[in-house]
Design an enzyme around this catalytic site. Structure first.
Site, mmCIF file in Angstrom:
data_model
loop_
_atom_site.group_PDB
_atom_site.id
_atom_site.type_symbol
_atom_site.label_atom_id
_atom_site.label_comp_id
_atom_site.label_asym_id
_atom_site.label_seq_id
_atom_site.Cartn_x
_atom_site.Cartn_y
_atom_site.Cartn_z
ATOM 1 N N CYS A 114 -5.732 -23.419 15.195
ATOM 2 C CA CYS A 114 -5.097 -24.326 16.167
ATOM 3 C C CYS A 114 -3.715 -23.840 16.606
ATOM 4 O O CYS A 114 -3.161 -24.349 17.574
ATOM 5 C CB CYS A 114 -5.002 -25.733 15.588
ATOM 6 S SG CYS A 114 -6.555 -26.306 14.916
ATOM 7 N N HIS A 242 -0.021 -29.906 19.423
ATOM 8 C CA HIS A 242 -1.459 -29.777 19.150
ATOM 9 C C HIS A 242 -2.053 -31.177 18.961
ATOM 10 O O HIS A 242 -1.544 -31.988 18.192
ATOM 11 C CB HIS A 242 -1.659 -28.921 17.899
ATOM 12 C CG HIS A 242 -3.059 -28.920 17.392
ATOM 13 N ND1 HIS A 242 -4.153 -28.833 18.227
ATOM 14 C CD2 HIS A 242 -3.554 -29.003 16.130
ATOM 15 C CE1 HIS A 242 -5.252 -28.861 17.495
ATOM 16 N NE2 HIS A 242 -4.925 -28.968 16.225
ATOM 17 N N ASN A 272 -9.942 -32.968 19.115
ATOM 18 C CA ASN A 272 -9.202 -31.791 18.658
ATOM 19 C C ASN A 272 -9.955 -30.538 19.132
ATOM 20 O O ASN A 272 -11.062 -30.273 18.681
ATOM 21 C CB ASN A 272 -9.118 -31.834 17.125
ATOM 22 C CG ASN A 272 -8.376 -30.648 16.535
ATOM 23 O OD1 ASN A 272 -8.150 -29.649 17.209
ATOM 24 N ND2 ASN A 272 -8.022 -30.760 15.273
HETATM 25 O O1 UT7 Z 1 -6.581 -29.117 13.908
HETATM 26 C C1 UT7 Z 1 -6.439 -28.737 12.583
HETATM 27 C C2 UT7 Z 1 -5.556 -29.649 11.891
HETATM 28 N N1 UT7 Z 1 -6.297 -30.805 11.471
HETATM 29 C C3 UT7 Z 1 -5.654 -31.926 11.243
HETATM 30 O O2 UT7 Z 1 -4.491 -32.017 11.475
HETATM 31 C C4 UT7 Z 1 -6.420 -33.079 10.626
HETATM 32 C C5 UT7 Z 1 -5.559 -33.770 9.612
HETATM 33 N N2 UT7 Z 1 -6.220 -34.868 8.948
HETATM 34 C C6 UT7 Z 1 -6.529 -36.030 9.582
HETATM 35 O O3 UT7 Z 1 -6.299 -36.166 10.762
HETATM 36 C C7 UT7 Z 1 -7.088 -37.188 8.787
HETATM 37 O O4 UT7 Z 1 -6.963 -36.883 7.407
HETATM 38 C C8 UT7 Z 1 -8.564 -37.514 9.120
HETATM 39 C C9 UT7 Z 1 -8.661 -38.105 10.502
HETATM 40 C C10 UT7 Z 1 -9.421 -36.256 9.023
HETATM 41 C C11 UT7 Z 1 -9.113 -38.533 8.126
HETATM 42 O O5 UT7 Z 1 -8.304 -39.716 8.150
HETATM 43 P P1 UT7 Z 1 -7.810 -40.363 6.792
HETATM 44 O O6 UT7 Z 1 -7.055 -41.568 7.139
HETATM 45 O O7 UT7 Z 1 -7.093 -39.283 6.014
HETATM 46 O O8 UT7 Z 1 -9.167 -40.793 6.103
HETATM 47 P P2 UT7 Z 1 -9.725 -40.396 4.668
HETATM 48 O O9 UT7 Z 1 -10.267 -39.008 4.701
HETATM 49 O O10 UT7 Z 1 -8.718 -40.742 3.624
HETATM 50 O O11 UT7 Z 1 -10.928 -41.414 4.527
HETATM 51 C C12 UT7 Z 1 -10.697 -42.822 4.434
HETATM 52 C C13 UT7 Z 1 -12.028 -43.517 4.432
HETATM 53 C C14 UT7 Z 1 -13.033 -42.942 3.428
HETATM 54 O O12 UT7 Z 1 -13.796 -44.011 2.914
HETATM 55 P P3 UT7 Z 1 -13.458 -44.606 1.463
HETATM 56 O O13 UT7 Z 1 -13.598 -43.473 0.514
HETATM 57 O O14 UT7 Z 1 -12.059 -45.124 1.552
HETATM 58 O O15 UT7 Z 1 -14.487 -45.683 1.302
HETATM 59 C C15 UT7 Z 1 -13.919 -42.074 4.279
HETATM 60 O O16 UT7 Z 1 -15.211 -41.930 3.734
HETATM 61 O O17 UT7 Z 1 -12.639 -43.388 5.707
HETATM 62 C C16 UT7 Z 1 -13.976 -42.899 5.560
HETATM 63 N N3 UT7 Z 1 -14.305 -42.096 6.724
HETATM 64 C C17 UT7 Z 1 -14.906 -42.600 7.811
HETATM 65 N N4 UT7 Z 1 -15.336 -43.847 8.104
HETATM 66 C C18 UT7 Z 1 -15.904 -44.028 9.309
HETATM 67 C C19 UT7 Z 1 -14.062 -40.776 6.939
HETATM 68 N N5 UT7 Z 1 -14.515 -40.421 8.139
HETATM 69 C C20 UT7 Z 1 -15.040 -41.535 8.704
HETATM 70 C C21 UT7 Z 1 -15.655 -41.806 9.935
HETATM 71 N N6 UT7 Z 1 -16.055 -43.051 10.194
HETATM 72 N N7 UT7 Z 1 -15.826 -40.836 10.891
#
Ligand code: UT7
Length: 316
Positions: A114, A242, A272
């Protein structure tokens, strides 16, 4: 001081719009979660005969046409990407043929994920200093939908396809980009397995680790570029960050204490798009008049590597 100016931009997006509701039909997710956690409502995915090279070519052609520059005037062509059609030849080599760039044009692909487009700007600035022709095409293009595991809801909702192109000119009295590039090697946080691993080439991401990295790297890199250029952040006309997650951008805007109106993005419509993210947004800002002639855009990319890159780019 010598450096490069932005002459013109171009962009290309696949026709197919994939909404959060579309994805909710194939994977366990919902519009509310995706919008509130990322800011994304829809993204574009290639279909039919659409290719990575086709998107990059369309974006590059548009930039050349808008800049009024002939292919014969190009000395360097760089495509920043992680999702090109072929491992080899490079997408830039396909563009050399299709655009009719002279055979002594320096053409190659650049993998800094990225951060790739900003890395590409800096590399172009350095190469153009020694090149016989003083114009470069720097393109960021991705077809990330090919690298998605559509059973993995934590990644497949995030990424989209597209290409953005910048036509830049090097000049002895042009401002330097004051580029700040870096890398903290880490294959665990974000990777796409290669042939050796025997694993399918899907994006794997530890979202929280990358999030923590991003909220540190983005504001730090932006501040370093401004410091290197010797200007306060208030003198920057636009911030082109980004488009990975709206929450990361909001955090950076708050930390840097910059005007949110100068930091508008397109993540809601593009998702993204990795290396294409910064040039796609740059193109929107230039074509809408939000970035005007003589104004400066501070671009920052961050992502797999882990890498980061920032540069101050002035529109001619
Ligand atoms: O371009 C390269 C650079 N990339 C980035 O900068 C990405 C950086 N990371 C992020 O943007 C975020 O970490 C994400 C958007 C990828 C994830 O968001 P988060 O708030 O960190 O969510 P999480 O991974 O902590 O997941 C929270 C909950 C989980 O459920 P439980 O374990 O709390 O029950 C996940 O299973 O959200 C759940 N979850 C979803 N639920 C519905 C994860 N993905 C989804 C989804 N829909 N698509």
């Amino acid at each position: 001081m010598n450096g490069i100016k932005l002459i013109s931009t171009g962009s290309a997006l696949p026709e197919r719009v994939v909404t959060n509701h579309d994805l909710a039909k194939i994977v366990d997710t919902n519009d509310e979660w995706i919008v509130s956690r990322t800011g994304i409502s829809s993204r574009r995915h290639c279909s039919g005969g659409e290719t990575h090279a086709g998107l990059c070519l369309a974006a590059a052609r548009q930039a050349l046409e808008r800049g009024g520059i002939a292919p014969e005037q190009i000395g360097v062509c760089i495509v920043a990407t992680v999702s090109q059609d072929y491992f080899t030849p490079a997408a830039a080599c396909l563009l050399q043929k299709e655009l009719g760039l002279p055979e002594d044009t320096v053409c190659f692909d650049l993998n800094a994920a990225c951060s790739g487009f900003v890395y590409g700007l800096h590399v172009a600035e350095c190469l153009l200093a020694a090149a016989p022709r003083k114009y470069a095409l720097v393109i960021g293009g991705e077809v990330l939908s090919r690298l998605m595991d559509f059973t993995d809801r934590s990644t497949c909702v995030l990424f989209g396809d597209g290409a953005g192109a910048a036509l830049v000119e090097w000049g002895e009295r042009f401002p330097s980009l004051h580029a700040v590039l870096g890398c903290r090697g880490n294959a665990e946080a974000l990777n796409v397995p290669g042939i050796r691993t025997g694993l399918p080439s899907y994006v794997h991401m530890d979202g929280q680790t990358v999030f923590r990295f991003a909220v540190e790297a983005l504001p730090h890199c932006a501040k370093e570029v401004a410091d290197k250029a010797g200007i306060p952040l208030e003198q920057v006309d636009r911030f082109v960050f980004h488009q990975a997650n709206q929450r990361i951008i909001d955090f950076a805007v708050k930390k840097l204490k910059v005007d949110p109106a100068k930091c508008t993005g397109n993540i809601a419509r593009t998702g993204n798009t990795s290396a294409a993210s910064v040039p796609l947004l740059l193109d929107e800002l230039v074509t809408s008049g939000a970035l005007a002639s003589g104004q400066k855009a501070l671009c920052v990319g961050f992502g797999a590597g882990l890498t980061w890159g920032g540069a101050l780019l002035e529109l001619a």
